[in-house]
Design an enzyme around this catalytic site. Structure first.
Site, short mmCIF file in Angstrom:
data_model
loop_
_atom_site.label_atom_id
_atom_site.label_comp_id
_atom_site.label_asym_id
_atom_site.label_seq_id
_atom_site.Cartn_x
_atom_site.Cartn_y
_atom_site.Cartn_z
N HIS A 203 66.94 42.28 12.61
CA HIS A 203 65.99 43.30 12.10
C HIS A 203 66.68 44.50 11.48
O HIS A 203 66.01 45.39 10.95
CB HIS A 203 65.08 43.79 13.23
CG HIS A 203 65.74 44.76 14.17
ND1 HIS A 203 66.61 44.37 15.15
CD2 HIS A 203 65.68 46.11 14.25
CE1 HIS A 203 67.04 45.43 15.80
NE2 HIS A 203 66.50 46.51 15.29
C1 UD1 Z 1 63.19 50.73 14.32
C2 UD1 Z 1 64.38 51.67 14.45
C3 UD1 Z 1 65.60 50.86 14.84
C4 UD1 Z 1 65.34 50.00 16.07
C5 UD1 Z 1 64.08 49.18 15.89
C6 UD1 Z 1 63.75 48.46 17.17
C7 UD1 Z 1 64.47 53.64 12.98
C8 UD1 Z 1 65.10 54.19 11.77
N1 UD1 Z 1 64.70 52.32 13.20
O1 UD1 Z 1 63.47 49.81 13.28
O2 UD1 Z 1 66.67 51.73 15.12
O3 UD1 Z 1 66.43 49.16 16.26
O4 UD1 Z 1 63.00 50.04 15.54
O5 UD1 Z 1 62.98 47.33 16.94
O6 UD1 Z 1 63.82 54.33 13.71
N2 UD1 Z 1 56.37 46.98 11.42
C9 UD1 Z 1 55.25 46.27 11.76
N3 UD1 Z 1 54.68 46.51 12.98
C10 UD1 Z 1 55.15 47.43 13.85
C11 UD1 Z 1 56.29 48.17 13.48
C12 UD1 Z 1 56.89 47.91 12.26
O7 UD1 Z 1 54.78 45.42 11.00
O8 UD1 Z 1 54.58 47.59 14.94
C13 UD1 Z 1 57.03 46.69 10.12
C14 UD1 Z 1 56.52 47.56 8.98
O9 UD1 Z 1 56.54 46.78 7.82
C15 UD1 Z 1 57.60 48.63 8.90
C16 UD1 Z 1 58.84 47.84 9.27
O10 UD1 Z 1 58.42 46.91 10.24
O11 UD1 Z 1 57.68 49.22 7.65
C17 UD1 Z 1 59.99 48.69 9.80
O12 UD1 Z 1 59.54 49.48 10.91
P1 UD1 Z 1 60.36 50.81 11.31
O13 UD1 Z 1 59.73 51.40 12.51
O14 UD1 Z 1 60.52 51.66 10.12
O15 UD1 Z 1 61.79 50.28 11.61
P2 UD1 Z 1 62.31 49.09 12.52
O16 UD1 Z 1 62.98 48.10 11.65
O17 UD1 Z 1 61.23 48.62 13.42
N1 UDP Z 2 63.20 42.27 22.76
C1 UDP Z 2 62.00 41.72 23.19
N2 UDP Z 2 61.43 40.76 22.44
C2 UDP Z 2 61.97 40.29 21.27
C3 UDP Z 2 63.19 40.85 20.85
C4 UDP Z 2 63.78 41.83 21.60
O1 UDP Z 2 61.49 42.11 24.24
O2 UDP Z 2 61.35 39.41 20.64
C5 UDP Z 2 63.79 43.36 23.55
C6 UDP Z 2 65.19 43.12 24.03
O3 UDP Z 2 65.17 42.51 25.29
C7 UDP Z 2 65.75 44.54 24.10
C8 UDP Z 2 65.04 45.25 23.01
O4 UDP Z 2 63.88 44.48 22.69
O5 UDP Z 2 65.43 45.15 25.34
C9 UDP Z 2 65.90 45.40 21.79
O6 UDP Z 2 65.14 45.93 20.76
P1 UDP Z 2 65.50 45.76 19.24
O7 UDP Z 2 66.45 44.63 19.06
O8 UDP Z 2 64.21 45.71 18.51
O9 UDP Z 2 66.17 47.17 18.89
P2 UDP Z 2 67.64 47.77 19.04
O10 UDP Z 2 68.09 47.58 20.45
O11 UDP Z 2 68.52 47.10 18.04
O12 UDP Z 2 67.44 49.21 18.68
#
Ligand code: UD1
Ligand code: UDP
Length: 349
Positions: A203
């Site tokens: 992601h």
């Molecule tokens: C965010 C965090 C990242 C973290 C990740 C955990 C920032 C800059 N990034 O990344 O550090 O590792 O969360 O998973 O804060 N979207 C949905 N549904 C949701 C949320 C997001 O469809 O509930 C989609 C949307 O298209 C959105 C995209 O995901 O634009 C990115 O979401 P965003 O919250 O900007 O960043 P993450 O990639 O989730």
């Molecule tokens: N995780 C989860 N379901 C998934 C993928 C990840 O519950 O399908 C959990 C995982 O166990 C960990 C956390 O989400 O606790 C990690 O989040 P993510 O990889 O989205 O973000 P990051 O740690 O890179 O910020």
């Protein structure tokens, strides 16, 4: 009684907050704020349900957007909450836009900030999270580091006051919820056999853009083993946008809850990931990790021989999956699973 505002909003923050809020509640009233940066139930509500997190008192419902839009919306919406609650501490977790915005708002209001997972650095400022980390650490009052490396990173930036090494709250979560995850039937439900498949997550910003995304799709699709990929919505959107699809033995499934993910991880032969949290969790559960990045903040896992960095290089991915890291031992790198109690004592002891 003392009061803490705990700010979450992203999937990994629920996992970090779950053990800490329990420990804090022994000392203070804990007021939950959910920014709503993540809003799909499988990225948010399922964690409240599975990890027994109290429903938040305040939902900011900011949703998705550009970095500036999300940060600005959170700033605007959290400020009145912080003024009304007037907490003794604002607790923030990790390195997301929710972390950054809550920190900025609290700092301007003179509310002390406790940063959980302080001092992590990738030394790559093109990574949005690195910007969030640097600013958050610069403004925090108490900085709770998971390891000596993170405290050293802060010292190198001249940040020494309020720094303590407490271990990692995700280790607490693994200790507390790992046994519960044992009851999950996620592995057999997918028709998989423990030890006979690879678990993958993708992601990260850089990996959901071209050319990296196409390389990862090609590399994983060429693997000669079952790969289960709970797909982050960001990656789903990116695949759609680029007209790409995983093929071969990759099984794409919707994101799963923490207990299911932990069960899938524990049953996996190895983890292929660009997640920060999942790299650590693989280590906690003694599962080899192959990281789809060129750098990691969790350098200790690489040093221990349990994690290898392969970026988006197809040949390196195939080679690492064929011959995964295999450390002789898995010593505790991020504390003993009692970081939350240490943080609570440091704030209120
Ligand atoms: C965010 C965090 C990242 C973290 C990740 C955990 C920032 C800059 N990034 O990344 O550090 O590792 O969360 O998973 O804060 N979207 C949905 N549904 C949701 C949320 C997001 O469809 O509930 C989609 C949307 O298209 C959105 C995209 O995901 O634009 C990115 O979401 P965003 O919250 O900007 O960043 P993450 O990639 O989730
Ligand atoms: N995780 C989860 N379901 C998934 C993928 C990840 O519950 O399908 C959990 C995982 O166990 C960990 C956390 O989400 O606790 C990690 O989040 P993510 O990889 O989205 O973000 P990051 O740690 O890179 O910020």
């Amino acid at each position: 009684m003392a009061k803490v505002v705990s700010v979450v909003g992203n999937r990994p923050q629920y996992v970090k907050a779950a053990p800490l809020c329990v420990a804090l509640a022994a000392h203070a009233t804990v007021v939950g704020v959910d920014t709503g940066q993540h809003y799909d139930p499988e990225l948010s509500q399922i964690f409240y349900d599975e990890l027994g997190i109290a429903p938040p008192e305040h939902r900011l419902a900011v949703g998705s957007g550009t970095h500036a839009e999300m940060t600005a919306r959170i700033l605007e919406r959290i400020e009145p909450v912080l003024i009304a609650e007037a907490p003794d501490w604002c607790v923030v977790y990790g390195d997301t836009n929710s972390t950054l915005a809550a920190t900025l708002a609290a700092a301007k209001l003179g509310i002390p900030i406790a940063h959980v997972e302080a001092g992590l650095r990738s030394f790559d400022r093109s990574m949005p999270e690195e910007v969030n980390r640097v600013v958050t650490d610069g403004l925090s009052t108490e900085l709770f580091c998971p390891s000596q490396t993170s405290a050293d990173n802060l010292a190198a930036e001249g940040i020494v006051n309020g720094v303590s090494i407490v271990g990692d709250v995700m280790a607490d979560a693994a200790r507390l919820f790992g046994p519960i995850a044992e009851r999950s039937t996620a592995v057999t439900d997918l028709g998989l056999t423990a030890g006979d498949y690879v678990l993958a997550t993708i992601h990260r910003d850089a990996n959901t853009r071209q050319p990296a995304l196409g390389r990862l799709v090609a590399a994983l699709s060429a693997l000669d083993c079952d790969v289960v990929l709970p797909l982050h919505p960001r990656t789903a959107a990116a695949l759609e946008r680029e007209g790409l699809a995983f093929a071969g033995r990759v099984r794409v499934i919707p994101p799963v809850g923490y207990l299911e993910f932990t069960a899938l991880l524990r049953g996996a032969r190895l983890l292929l990931t660009d997640s920060g949290g999942a790299q650590k969790e693989a280590y906690f559960h003694a599962v080899p990790c192959v990281t789809l990045r060129d750098r990691t903040e969790w350098v200790e896992t690489v040093g221990a021989g349990a994690n290898v960095l392969v970026g988006d290089d197809a040949a390196a991915i195939v080679a690492a999956v064929a011959d995964p890291p295999s450390p002789a031992a898995w010593p505790a790198l991020y504390g003993d699973g009692h970081a939350a109690e240490r943080i609570a004592s440091a704030l209120f002891g």
